[in-house]
Design an enzyme around this catalytic site. Structure first.
Site, PDB file in Angstrom:
ATOM      1  N   ALA A  83       0.876  -1.176   0.000  1.00 14.46           N
ATOM      2  CA  ALA A  83       0.000   0.000   0.000  1.00 14.46           C
ATOM      3  C   ALA A  83       0.908   1.219   0.000  1.00 14.46           C
ATOM      4  CB  ALA A  83      -0.912  -0.004   1.218  1.00 14.46           C
ATOM      5  N   TYR A  95     -10.087  -5.299  -0.565  1.00 11.12           N
ATOM      6  CA  TYR A  95     -11.189  -5.054   0.369  1.00 11.12           C
ATOM      7  C   TYR A  95     -12.405  -4.624  -0.431  1.00 11.12           C
ATOM      8  CZ  TYR A  95     -13.876  -3.178   4.269  1.00 11.12           C
ATOM      9  OH  TYR A  95     -14.869  -2.940   5.186  1.00 11.12           O
ATOM     10  N   TYR A 113     -14.439   3.861  -1.314  1.00  9.38           N
ATOM     11  CA  TYR A 113     -13.499   2.757  -1.473  1.00  9.38           C
ATOM     12  C   TYR A 113     -13.798   1.944  -2.732  1.00  9.38           C
ATOM     13  CZ  TYR A 113      -9.896  -0.521  -0.181  1.00  9.38           C
ATOM     14  OH  TYR A 113      -8.750  -1.256  -0.189  1.00  9.38           O
TER      15      TYR A 113
END
Length: 392
Positions: A140, A225, A235
């Site tokens: 990330a 996710y 997201y």
């Protein structure tokens, strides 16, 4: 040096070596405590190995499957007036425990996106591991420089198409407010996919194949996710979601390319947890504080190490790996249970600064946030003078 937490926004600028070791050793103890040794991967490369899911993957691979590992990360050692980063201390503790248990545990510190670090990693692997049967890609990053073109890309956390407004929380004060995020431009979307999508993952697999470092039956994992509807705009349907779509397509492409090795690439969709990455996403900390309370009350709560241990049990249980219709391993299955999400929705509709103590568990969020940096453990004397200069 007496080390205390110094928190700025969603990061902590200090880390405690003894506390980080405690955090790592607790995860090792959990894996050992399961009493199960999986017949899984034995030679493993973890890219993004020093914190969160990447660290937990390395721990579960070594102490749950008996794997020798090489870990790659980008961390900062201590200097005269600064502690090292938490990932540095985590790695030192892991390496010590793994080597004492008789496993190979080697690490490289540098930019995983760069050609230089790829070449150094391949060299180290040839010397220490040989052909590997498992690769974890858990990166990330806020930016990436393409090693071929030299262009630098930056990722953004923004909605796509239209502005997005919802509730968020100041983790330090507990004040719930509204936040509005403006939509990303086409260029911001493109750059986020370049940073957080599957391009670098694919380059790593190609480099390993070219170096003759892939064993028969090789598997590789990247993490993603999905989350509930309340976070989708920021997201899954936002810029990060565009990148995750690319990541999932990359898994399918890699599976095709890995056929000569009888190999397979998977995306594992994991549970929402307190990590350095998730702390930076508006709305998500408030959602996690509600989720934690509900899942703890139902006896369903897991941290990174519990998730990764269960994931490896699913991956290496024998027979066909259980996936969803898009080929993803769904480790968020407990989070996304209908009864859990119904309670989340009910709490979200009522959440405010006043109701947060009753409807959420912000204290658990704060505690886990501190744990990321080695703070908040009762077993650690934080008044003791410690040496921050821990060597790898």
């Amino acid at each position: 040096m007496i080390i205390k937490p110094k928190i700025r926004g969603f990061i902590c600028t200090t880390a405690h070596p003894t506390g980080c070791a405690e955090h790592v050793n607790r995860q090792i103890a959990y894996v050992k405590g399961t009493g199960r040794k999986l017949d899984g991967a034995k030679k493993v490369l973890v890219i993004g190995a020093s914190t969160g899911y990447g660290l937990a993957s390395r721990i579960a691979a070594t102490f749950g499957m008996g794997a020798d590992t090489v870990g790659l990360f980008f961390e900062r050692p201590a200097s005269d007036d600064r502690t090292a980063t938490a990932g540095w201390y985590n790695t030192a503790a892991f390496e010590q425990a793994a080597r004492e248990a008789g496993y190979v545990a080697e690490s490289i510190n540098g930019d995983a996106f760069s050609q230089e670090i790829k070449e150094a990693t391949l060299k180290l692997m040839k010397e220490k591991l040989g052909k590997i049967d498992h690769l974890v890609y858990s990166v990330a990053a806020p930016r990436r420089t393409d090693p071929v073109t030299g262009e630098t890309y930056a990722s953004v956390l923004k909605p796509v198409g239209q502005a997005y407004s919802n509730k968020t929380v100041n983790v330090q004060t507990g004040v719930v407010t509204d936040v509005t995020l403006e939509p990303a431009s086409e260029e911001e979307q493109r750059q986020t996919v370049k940073v957080m999508g599957g391009e670098d993952w694919s380059m790593w697999v190609e480099a390993l194949a070219d170096a003759d470092l892939l064993a028969d039956g090789f598997t590789t994992l990247a993490y993603s996710y999905i989350g509930p509807k309340v976070t989708h705009a920021i997201y899954r349907e936002g810029t990060i979601g565009r990148a995750k779509d690319h990541l999932e397509q990359t898994a399918h492409d890699l599976t095709t390319r890995l056929k000569p090795y009888n190999g397979r690439a998977y995306v594992s969709v994991n549970k929402a947890l307190v990590t350095q990455a998730s702390s930076a996403i508006p709305v998500v900390p408030l959602y996690i504080s509600i989720l934690y309370k509900i899942m703890q009350e139902k006896g369903l709560h897991e941290g990174c190490i519990e998730q990764m241990q269960r994931m490896y049990e699913r991956l290496y249980a024998g027979g066909e790996v259980l996936t969803d219709e898009r080929g993803r391993i769904r480790m968020d299955d407990w989070e996304m249970r209908e009864d859990v999400q119904q309670l989340v929705d009910e709490a979200w509709a009522q959440i405010s600064t006043e109701t947060l103590p009753e409807l959420g568990d912000l204290e658990s969020y704060r505690q886990e946030f501190l744990h990321l940096f080695g703070f908040g453990f009762d077993q650690v004397d934080y008044e003791a003078d410690v040496n921050p200069n821990v060597q790898l």
